[in-house]
Write a protein that holds these residues in place. Structure first.
Motif, PDB file in Angstrom:
ATOM      1  N   GLU A  70      -7.109 -29.825  10.709  1.00  0.00           N
ATOM      2  CA  GLU A  70      -5.814 -30.510  10.611  1.00  0.00           C
ATOM      3  C   GLU A  70      -5.296 -30.998  11.959  1.00  0.00           C
ATOM      4  O   GLU A  70      -4.341 -31.776  12.023  1.00  0.00           O
ATOM      5  CB  GLU A  70      -4.778 -29.602   9.942  1.00  0.00           C
ATOM      6  CG  GLU A  70      -4.529 -28.282  10.642  1.00  0.00           C
ATOM      7  CD  GLU A  70      -5.405 -27.157  10.136  1.00  0.00           C
ATOM      8  OE1 GLU A  70      -5.003 -25.986  10.278  1.00  0.00           O
ATOM      9  OE2 GLU A  70      -6.502 -27.451   9.596  1.00  0.00           O
ATOM     10  N   GLY A 130      -8.431 -28.582   2.189  1.00  0.00           N
ATOM     11  CA  GLY A 130      -8.681 -27.375   1.428  1.00  0.00           C
ATOM     12  C   GLY A 130      -9.797 -26.578   2.073  1.00  0.00           C
ATOM     13  O   GLY A 130     -10.187 -26.814   3.215  1.00  0.00           O
ATOM     14  N   GLU A 182      -5.079 -36.168   3.265  1.00  0.00           N
ATOM     15  CA  GLU A 182      -3.675 -35.737   3.331  1.00  0.00           C
ATOM     16  C   GLU A 182      -3.557 -34.228   3.405  1.00  0.00           C
ATOM     17  O   GLU A 182      -2.574 -33.695   3.920  1.00  0.00           O
ATOM     18  CB  GLU A 182      -2.919 -36.270   2.109  1.00  0.00           C
ATOM     19  CG  GLU A 182      -2.828 -37.794   2.084  1.00  0.00           C
ATOM     20  CD  GLU A 182      -2.059 -38.296   0.879  1.00  0.00           C
ATOM     21  OE1 GLU A 182      -1.597 -37.438   0.069  1.00  0.00           O
ATOM     22  OE2 GLU A 182      -1.915 -39.528   0.728  1.00  0.00           O
ATOM     23  N   ARG A 183      -4.571 -33.548   2.895  1.00  0.00           N
ATOM     24  CA  ARG A 183      -4.579 -32.087   2.974  1.00  0.00           C
ATOM     25  C   ARG A 183      -6.015 -31.623   3.204  1.00  0.00           C
ATOM     26  O   ARG A 183      -6.972 -32.337   2.914  1.00  0.00           O
ATOM     27  CB  ARG A 183      -4.037 -31.460   1.685  1.00  0.00           C
ATOM     28  CG  ARG A 183      -4.852 -31.797   0.462  1.00  0.00           C
ATOM     29  CD  ARG A 183      -4.334 -31.143  -0.813  1.00  0.00           C
ATOM     30  NE  ARG A 183      -5.132 -31.519  -1.971  1.00  0.00           N
ATOM     31  CZ  ARG A 183      -6.278 -30.974  -2.301  1.00  0.00           C
ATOM     32  NH1 ARG A 183      -6.784 -30.008  -1.547  1.00  0.00           N
ATOM     33  NH2 ARG A 183      -6.949 -31.370  -3.367  1.00  0.00           N
TER      34      ARG A 183
END
Length: 396
Positions: free
Chosen positions: A357, A376, A373-374
Motif C-alpha cells: 500500500e 487483500g 483500490e485495496r
C-alpha cells in the motif's frame, strides 16, 4: 557471529547482515576472513559466494534454452546452428579474449551436433561448450582440454588452497571468481543477443508477449514464494542474487543498499548485467554492447515492457516484466521497481517497498496498469488471478 544464518523460509543459508552492509560483495568478506586468518569463515563464505553465482548461472541456462527454442519455433526455416551463428559466434571472441588471453580476436569455429554446441579457435587450447541438460543449456569453458569454468562446488583443491596461506588462498579464490564471471558475461551477452533476435523475428509489437513466454514458467516457480516474504527477507534474497551477478565497478558483486522509512533503495554502478553491457567494460577493453561486434537492440517504440520509454535496452526490459508487469498482472502488486537510467553512465536503482500500500500510483501508471483500490491477502490475489485466467481460457 558470522553473517551467514539458516533461513527457515528458504531452508538454507543466507546472509543476514544489516541492510547497509548487504551490498558488500561476499568475496570481500572472504578476503577479510583470510586477512584475520579465519580459515573456516573464509571457506564457508567462499562456498556461499560460489552458490550465489551458481544460482545466476542456472537461471541463465534455463532462460537461454527458452529463448533459443522460441526463435526456432517462430522461424521454422532456422536450425540451432543458425541461431548460434547469428546470436553468439560474431562476438564470442571479444567477450572471452580478455579472460582466456590465447583466444585470437577472430570468429571461432562453430560445431553443432544435435544440441551439443562447441566453439573453438584454431591454434588455441580454449573452447566454449553448451549442451542440453533437461530444460537448460549449461555453458562450460575449457582450456587445454580441462574444464576452466564454471566452479559450482567447493572441491578439495580449493579447500586446500584456502587453508594453505593467505596469498595462495586469495589467488585461488580470485581465479574461481574470474572463471565464474566469464561464464556470467557470456550468458548475459547471449541473452541480449537472443532477445534482439526474438524482437527482429516476431516484430516489436509482439515482443512483450514473446519475452514473457520465455520467462513465465520458471519465473513463476522461482519467485512464487517471494510475495509471501517480509520486506527484509525479500531484500536479502534479492541482494543475494545481485551479488552473484558481479555488480559494481570492479565486477565483484558490490551494490549500495539504503533503508528509508517506507522502502529499501538498491543502487547499481553498474549492475552486472544490463548496466555492464550498456557501458562496456573499459578495464577489459570490451565496448558497449550496442556497438560492433555486438550491435544488440533497444526498443524502437514506447511499450509497457519498456516503462513506456523509447530506446530501452532489450535485456533491461525483462526487469519491467519480471519485477513489475508479471507480479502486477498476477497478484496486483509489483515485487520490485526499477528506475532505469537513460544515460548508461548513471546508476540504476531498484526499490523494494515495505508494504504494497506504500507503492505510489505512478509506478503502476508508467507500465500501463492501475493501482488497486485495496490490497487483500496474497492468497486472495492469487485466487482472483486464477479465476481471471480461467475466464479468459473459457472465453477463448
Amino acid at each position: 557471529m558470522g553473517v551467514l544464518a539458516f533461513s527457515g523460509f528458504l531452508r538454507r543459508l543466507i546472509r543476514v547482515d544489516p541492510p547497509a552492509s548487504q551490498g558488500t560483495a561476499t568475496v570481500r568478506l572472504v578476503w577479510d576472513a583470510l586477512q584475520k586468518g579465519d580459515v573456516r569463515e573464509a571457506t564457508d563464505l567462499t562456498a556461499y559466494a560460489i552458490e550465489e553465482q551458481r544460482i545466476g548461472h542456472e537461471i541463465f541456462a534455463r532462460w537461454t534454452e527458452r529463448m533459443a527454442q522460441h526463435i526456432l519455433a517462430h522461424d521454422p526455416g532456422r536450425t540451432l546452428r543458425d541461431v548460434h551463428a547469428a546470436t553468439m559466434q560474431p562476438w564470442l571472441s571479444t567477450t572471452t579474449g580478455p579472460y582466456l588471453g590465447n583466444a585470437p580476436r577472430q570468429a571461432p569455429a562453430l560445431v553443432v551436433d544435435g544440441e551439443d554446441v562447441r566453439y573453438t579457435w584454431p591454434g588455441s587450447p580454449a573452447s566454449v561448450a553448451l549442451f542440453r541438460r533437461d530444460d537448460t543449456y549449461p555453458l562450460e569453458v575449457f582450456s587445454h582440454l580441462a574444464r576452466y569454468a564454471p566452479v559450482h562446488t567447493m572441491d578439495g583443491p580449493l579447500r586446500e588452497a584456502i587453508a594453505g596461506g593467505r596469498d595462495v588462498a586469495r589467488r585461488a579464490v580470485e581465479e574461481t571468481m574470474t572463471g565464474n564471471r566469464l561464464v556470467h558475461e557470456i550468458y548475459c551477452d547471449w541473452c541480449w543477443a537472443l532477445l534482439t533476435r526474438i524482437r527482429d523475428t516476431v516484430g516489436e509489437e509482439h515482443f512483450g508477449r514473446a519475452m514473457r513466454a520465455t520467462m513465465e514458467d520458471w519465473v513463476t516457480v522461482r519467485y512464487n514464494d517471494m510475495l509471501d516474504m517480509s520486506a527484509e527477507e525479500l531484500l536479502q534474497l534479492t541482494v543475494e542474487g545481485l551479488r552473484g551477478e558481479f555488480f559494481g565497478p570492479q565486477l565483484l558483486g558490490d551494490l549500495e543498499v539504503t533503508e528509508e522509512e517506507d522502502r529499501y533503495v538498491l543502487a547499481f554502478d553498474p549492475c552486472g548485467t544490463g548496466g555492464r553491457m550498456r557501458r562496456g567494460v573499459a578495464t577489459l577493453g570490451t565496448p558497449p554492447r550496442t556497438e560492433p561486434p555486438y550491435s544488440f537492440g533497444v526498443s524502437r517504440g514506447a511499450h509497457d515492457w519498456s516503462w513506456n520509454e523509447k530506446g530501452v535496452c532489450l535485456y533491461c526490459a525483462h526487469c519491467a516484466d519480471v519485477n513489475e508487469l508479471l507480479p502486477i498482472d498476477t497478484v496486483g502488486r509489483p515485487m520490485r521497481l526499477t528506475e532505469h537510467p537513460k544515460d548508461p553512465g548513471d546508476k540504476c536503482r531498484w526499490y523494494i517497498y515495505k508494504r504494497p500500500e506504500l507503492i505510489p500510483s505512478k509506478f503502476y501508471e508508467r507500465v500501463g496498469r492501475k493501482r488497486p483500490e485495496r490490497f487483500g491477502s496474497i492468497d486472495q490475489a492469487r485466487a482472483e488471478w486464477r479465476a481471471r485466467q480461467k475466464g479468459r481460457a473459457d472465453h477463448e
